[in-house]
Design a protein around this motif. Structure first.
Motif, PDB file in Angstrom:
ATOM      1  N   PHE A 235       9.175   3.466   0.205  1.00 60.45           N
ATOM      2  CA  PHE A 235       8.789   2.093   0.527  1.00 60.45           C
ATOM      3  C   PHE A 235       7.352   2.023   1.001  1.00 60.45           C
ATOM      4  CE2 PHE A 235       8.260  -1.608   3.190  1.00 60.45           C
ATOM      5  CZ  PHE A 235       8.809  -2.597   2.411  1.00 60.45           C
ATOM      6  N   ARG A 236       6.935   2.988   1.845  1.00 66.07           N
ATOM      7  CA  ARG A 236       5.556   2.993   2.324  1.00 66.07           C
ATOM      8  C   ARG A 236       4.578   3.091   1.158  1.00 66.07           C
ATOM      9  NH1 ARG A 236       4.084   4.118   7.598  1.00 66.07           N
ATOM     10  NH2 ARG A 236       2.264   5.276   6.871  1.00 66.07           N
ATOM     11  N   ARG A 237       4.922   3.916   0.157  1.00 65.16           N
ATOM     12  CA  ARG A 237       4.021   4.064  -0.994  1.00 65.16           C
ATOM     13  C   ARG A 237       3.927   2.750  -1.771  1.00 65.16           C
ATOM     14  NH1 ARG A 237       1.494   8.036  -3.497  1.00 65.16           N
ATOM     15  NH2 ARG A 237       2.342   9.493  -1.953  1.00 65.16           N
ATOM     16  N   VAL A 238       5.063   2.122  -2.020  1.00 62.76           N
ATOM     17  CA  VAL A 238       5.056   0.839  -2.730  1.00 62.76           C
ATOM     18  C   VAL A 238       4.297  -0.210  -1.910  1.00 62.76           C
ATOM     19  CG1 VAL A 238       6.512  -1.039  -3.586  1.00 62.76           C
ATOM     20  CG2 VAL A 238       7.195   1.338  -3.950  1.00 62.76           C
ATOM     21  N   PHE A 239       4.506  -0.208  -0.599  1.00 65.06           N
ATOM     22  CA  PHE A 239       3.818  -1.137   0.284  1.00 65.06           C
ATOM     23  C   PHE A 239       2.304  -0.962   0.198  1.00 65.06           C
ATOM     24  CE2 PHE A 239       1.910  -1.340   4.621  1.00 65.06           C
ATOM     25  CZ  PHE A 239       1.874  -2.719   4.772  1.00 65.06           C
ATOM     26  N   PHE A 240       1.827   0.271   0.276  1.00 64.32           N
ATOM     27  CA  PHE A 240       0.387   0.514   0.233  1.00 64.32           C
ATOM     28  C   PHE A 240      -0.203   0.155  -1.133  1.00 64.32           C
ATOM     29  CE2 PHE A 240       0.941   3.644   3.870  1.00 64.32           C
ATOM     30  CZ  PHE A 240       0.249   2.859   4.763  1.00 64.32           C
ATOM     31  N   ILE A 241       0.539   0.408  -2.206  1.00 62.54           N
ATOM     32  CA  ILE A 241       0.046   0.020  -3.534  1.00 62.54           C
ATOM     33  C   ILE A 241      -0.088  -1.508  -3.620  1.00 62.54           C
ATOM     34  CG2 ILE A 241       0.643  -0.086  -5.989  1.00 62.54           C
ATOM     35  CD1 ILE A 241       1.903   2.700  -5.659  1.00 62.54           C
ATOM     36  N   GLY A 242       0.919  -2.217  -3.117  1.00 61.70           N
ATOM     37  CA  GLY A 242       0.856  -3.677  -3.127  1.00 61.70           C
ATOM     38  C   GLY A 242      -0.296  -4.209  -2.291  1.00 61.70           C
ATOM     39  N   ILE A 243      -0.502  -3.633  -1.102  1.00 61.30           N
ATOM     40  CA  ILE A 243      -1.596  -4.065  -0.236  1.00 61.30           C
ATOM     41  C   ILE A 243      -2.949  -3.772  -0.884  1.00 61.30           C
ATOM     42  CG2 ILE A 243      -2.776  -3.567   1.952  1.00 61.30           C
ATOM     43  CD1 ILE A 243      -0.410  -5.384   2.276  1.00 61.30           C
ATOM     44  N   SER A 244      -3.052  -2.635  -1.584  1.00 61.91           N
ATOM     45  CA  SER A 244      -4.325  -2.304  -2.241  1.00 61.91           C
ATOM     46  C   SER A 244      -4.651  -3.306  -3.348  1.00 61.91           C
ATOM     47  CB  SER A 244      -4.278  -0.878  -2.812  1.00 61.91           C
ATOM     48  OG  SER A 244      -3.364  -0.779  -3.881  1.00 61.91           O
ATOM     49  N   LEU A 245      -3.642  -3.718  -4.118  1.00 60.76           N
ATOM     50  CA  LEU A 245      -3.867  -4.708  -5.175  1.00 60.76           C
ATOM     51  C   LEU A 245      -4.256  -6.062  -4.572  1.00 60.76           C
ATOM     52  CD1 LEU A 245      -0.884  -3.845  -7.547  1.00 60.76           C
ATOM     53  CD2 LEU A 245      -3.309  -3.294  -7.880  1.00 60.76           C
ATOM     54  N   LEU A 246      -3.576  -6.437  -3.497  1.00 60.05           N
ATOM     55  CA  LEU A 246      -3.891  -7.698  -2.823  1.00 60.05           C
ATOM     56  C   LEU A 246      -5.308  -7.659  -2.247  1.00 60.05           C
ATOM     57  CD1 LEU A 246      -2.859 -10.447  -1.847  1.00 60.05           C
ATOM     58  CD2 LEU A 246      -1.900  -9.291   0.151  1.00 60.05           C
ATOM     59  N   GLY A 247      -5.661  -6.553  -1.606  1.00 64.39           N
ATOM     60  CA  GLY A 247      -7.005  -6.414  -1.056  1.00 64.39           C
ATOM     61  C   GLY A 247      -8.075  -6.469  -2.126  1.00 64.39           C
TER      62      GLY A 247
END
Length: 254
Positions: A235-247
């Protein structure tokens, strides 16, 4: 805006639905991994409203959930003795940064928010966990606190570089969770004071933020239930990927 009804009537049904969905999702993220509520809230709400308005909405959900996180663990006194200078500089950096930078309507604020999210996500995805020696901690932790405060004052995101710094201190899991709650509580208080100073946090905004607490708490409860059924690492990996795309999107938006 004197009531939360006036605030949400001003936003309209579409943005109101975005606020509710955002805090539900942000609460779930925090329930699963113990952090991420302001990061998700600022990132998603920053797509549709001014950063100062988004930051005002997260004050009550952030404070209540962080105090909840802070209340358990039994290490508060020891953490305060160890981290007081870092916490003080987070507060001062946020306060002075608010006077200097503010969180206005300029496009650079949105891009700064995107950059903060992207840096946070990439550090979580790519950087190994490092350990800080006591001599290094004495100067690096306060410096990280000061930088975190400046970034908070401009973007409303208070995870960089505070979270990697706290993770590098060699704390136990319970100590780390409580230290994060302590750091985030100080950041939220300082951010609230800065927003109030600039007139962005009045009675209407506080009422609207109080209403946003409901989906945030529901999301935390759901997240804690989900945590028992999925891998936190995945989940942390998916979360960070999503945050990176949003950023990246906020950083490059016109």
């Amino acid at each position: 805006m004197t009531t939360f009804l006036a605030f949400y009537q001003h936003l309209g049904p579409a943005l109101t639905a975005l606020v509710i969905g955002t805090f539900l999702l942000a609460g779930m993220v925090k329930g699963i991994i113990g952090l991420g509520l302001p990061t998700v809230a600022m990132g998603l709400l920053g797509l549709a409203m001014l950063p100062a308005q988004a930051a005002a909405l997260l004050i009550i959900p952030s404070m209540v959930t962080n105090l909840w996180q802070l209340a358990f663990g039994g290490h508060l006194n020891a953490l305060l003795k160890r981290l007081w200078l870092m916490l003080l500089l987070i507060f001062l950096g946020t306060g002075l940064g608010t006077l200097w930078l503010g969180m206005g309507a300029e496009q650079w604020v949105v891009r700064a928010l995107g950059a903060a999210l992207l840096i946070y996500a990439l550090s979580g995805l790519c950087l190994p966990t490092f350990r800080m020696t006591p001599p290094t901690e004495r100067w690096l932790a306060p410096l990280c606190g000061w930088i975190t405060g400046i970034i908070t004052s401009a973007t409303g995101v208070f995870v960089i570089p505070a979270v990697p710094c706290l993770q590098a201190l060699g704390l136990s899991r319970d100590q780390l969770v409580q230290a994060l709650g302590l750091s985030f509580s100080v950041s939220t208080l300082a951010l609230a004071a800065g927003l109030a100073w600039h007139g962005s946090l009045g009675a209407g905004e506080i009422s609207a933020s109080s209403l946003a607490l409901v989906p945030a708490l529901l999301g935390m409860w759901l997240g804690q239930a989900v945590r028992q059924r999925i891998s936190a690492v995945l989940f942390r990996r998916v979360f960070f990927i999503g945050i990176s795309l949003l950023g990246a999107h906020l950083l490059t938006s016109d």
